[in-house]
Design a protein around this motif. Structure first.
Motif, mmCIF file in Angstrom:
data_model
loop_
_atom_site.group_PDB
_atom_site.id
_atom_site.type_symbol
_atom_site.label_atom_id
_atom_site.label_comp_id
_atom_site.label_asym_id
_atom_site.label_seq_id
_atom_site.Cartn_x
_atom_site.Cartn_y
_atom_site.Cartn_z
ATOM 1 N N ALA A 155 59.785 25.890 8.550
ATOM 2 C CA ALA A 155 60.332 25.371 7.433
ATOM 3 C C ALA A 155 60.475 24.103 7.084
ATOM 4 N N VAL A 156 60.652 23.487 8.199
ATOM 5 C CA VAL A 156 60.827 21.755 8.201
ATOM 6 C C VAL A 156 59.491 21.263 7.794
ATOM 7 N N LEU A 157 58.460 21.771 8.407
ATOM 8 C CA LEU A 157 57.057 21.249 7.947
ATOM 9 C C LEU A 157 56.607 21.521 6.377
ATOM 10 N N THR A 158 57.070 22.487 5.970
ATOM 11 C CA THR A 158 56.548 23.018 4.695
ATOM 12 C C THR A 158 57.505 22.808 3.687
ATOM 13 N N HIS A 159 58.744 22.929 4.045
ATOM 14 C CA HIS A 159 59.882 22.833 2.848
ATOM 15 C C HIS A 159 61.052 21.726 3.127
ATOM 16 N N LEU B 158 50.261 29.481 7.755
ATOM 17 C CA LEU B 158 48.816 29.167 7.587
ATOM 18 C C LEU B 158 48.786 27.676 7.919
ATOM 19 N N LYS B 159 49.735 27.212 7.257
ATOM 20 C CA LYS B 159 49.949 25.545 6.979
ATOM 21 C C LYS B 159 50.295 25.083 8.347
ATOM 22 N N PRO C 110 65.327 32.340 5.596
ATOM 23 C CA PRO C 110 64.222 31.645 6.462
ATOM 24 C C PRO C 110 64.080 30.307 5.980
ATOM 25 N N GLY C 111 63.886 30.051 4.773
ATOM 26 C CA GLY C 111 63.736 28.705 3.986
ATOM 27 C C GLY C 111 62.077 28.501 3.944
ATOM 28 N N HIS C 112 61.325 29.410 4.050
ATOM 29 C CA HIS C 112 59.860 29.473 4.082
ATOM 30 C C HIS C 112 59.330 30.764 3.506
ATOM 31 N N GLU C 113 57.901 30.901 3.147
ATOM 32 C CA GLU C 113 57.128 31.862 2.707
ATOM 33 C C GLU C 113 56.129 32.234 3.755
ATOM 34 N N TRP C 114 55.773 33.613 3.569
ATOM 35 C CA TRP C 114 54.964 34.184 4.820
ATOM 36 C C TRP C 114 53.572 33.307 4.981
#
Length: 281
Positions: free
Chosen positions: A251-255, A276-277, A268-272
């Motif tokens: 979550a911190v790295l992507t959003h 991959l990212k 959770p603050g992110h998608e599945w």
């Protein structure tokens, strides 16, 4: 009936399981007065003198304080043989006695149980990741307690001495600075040493193993394994210690701009597909 009998005997609520009456009976044995109608719950005062077997074999006060180098296979076999072929007491039931000496020894062993085992008898504490934290240090070196975490979100950062962990710490530092009023990062080292100087350099709090970090790692199910992704950021509620997400790193790295608000809502603050990212950090 024949097939279900073993399941009933070994189930949690079957005869002989750790049901509420069984826990009450164990607590009554510790206090010395066994009553069938006891209204109190399981006793939490299991702290007493060290176990004689552990004290004589390893020279420590508690089984959890035994070093891994001392607990060898030979020592384990020796303790098992001593316990198996120990001479029977004169009042043992084998000789027609009442077994009072053995019951007294079992009551003493019950008193020396580690108090950190006691919360597992209470379902409301099973999901509390912070229950075993005795104290933790601030970036300035001040010793803090759990009262500092109430009303805030807590990020349990499990890290090692790898470059992957250090790279994520640098990214988490700026995120933590933006939300430092409502977000506390407690670093727990899974490396060969505490590395408290590294966590203080990034402005994180630190929980040492002598203050309960070992038991927090156990409760979170995080350990150094070949296929275990590290570092790991588990976000929990500072009030009750319940888990919000185990994918705080993703979550911190992507959003980084929206994940904190999502954590406040319990999301959770992110998608599945964000996994991959962050596969390569």
């Amino acid at each position: 009936m024949r097939r279900t009998a073993p399941l009933r005997r070994t189930s949690r609520r079957g005869p002989g399981g750790w049901t509420e009456p069984t826990l009450r009976q164990a607590a009554a044995l510790v206090d010395g007065n066994v009553t069938s109608g006891a209204a109190r719950g399981p006793s939490t005062s299991f702290v007493g003198s060290p176990s004689p077997a552990v004290k004589s074999a390893f020279g420590v006060d508690d089984f959890s304080m035994i070093r891994r180098q001392q607990m060898t296979f030979t020592k384990l076999i020796q303790l098992t043989m001593d316990a198996t072929f120990r001479p029977k007491d004169s009042d043992s039931k084998i000789y027609g006695g009442d077994g009072a000496t053995q019951r007294a020894a079992l009551r003493e062993e019950l008193k020396t149980m580690d108090r950190r085992i006691t919360p597992f008898a209470h379902e409301e504490l099973l999901n509390d990741y912070l229950k075993n934290i005795v104290a933790f240090s601030s970036p300035s070196g001040q010793v803090c307690d759990r009262e500092l975490l109430r009303g805030r979100l807590v990020g349990l950062l499990f890290f090692t001495e790898s470059e992957r962990s250090l790279a994520f710490m640098r990214k988490l530092k700026s995120f933590h600075q933006r939300h430092r009023q409502d977000f506390v990062v407690i670093a727990i080292s899974l490396a060969g040493k505490e590395m408290m100087d590294v966590t203080r350099q990034h402005g994180f709090f630190h929980c040492a193993h002598r203050d309960g970090a070992t038991w927090v790692s156990r409760d979170a199910g995080v350990m150094v394994r070949p296929l275990t992704p590290l570092p790991r950021l588990i976000v929990v509620d500072g009030k009750n210690g319940e888990e919000i997400t185990r994918s705080g790193l993703t979550a911190v790295l992507t959003h980084p701009d929206t994940c904190f608000a999502a954590w406040r809502r319990g999301a959770p603050g992110h998608e599945w597909w964000d996994y991959l990212k962050t596969f390569y950090l």
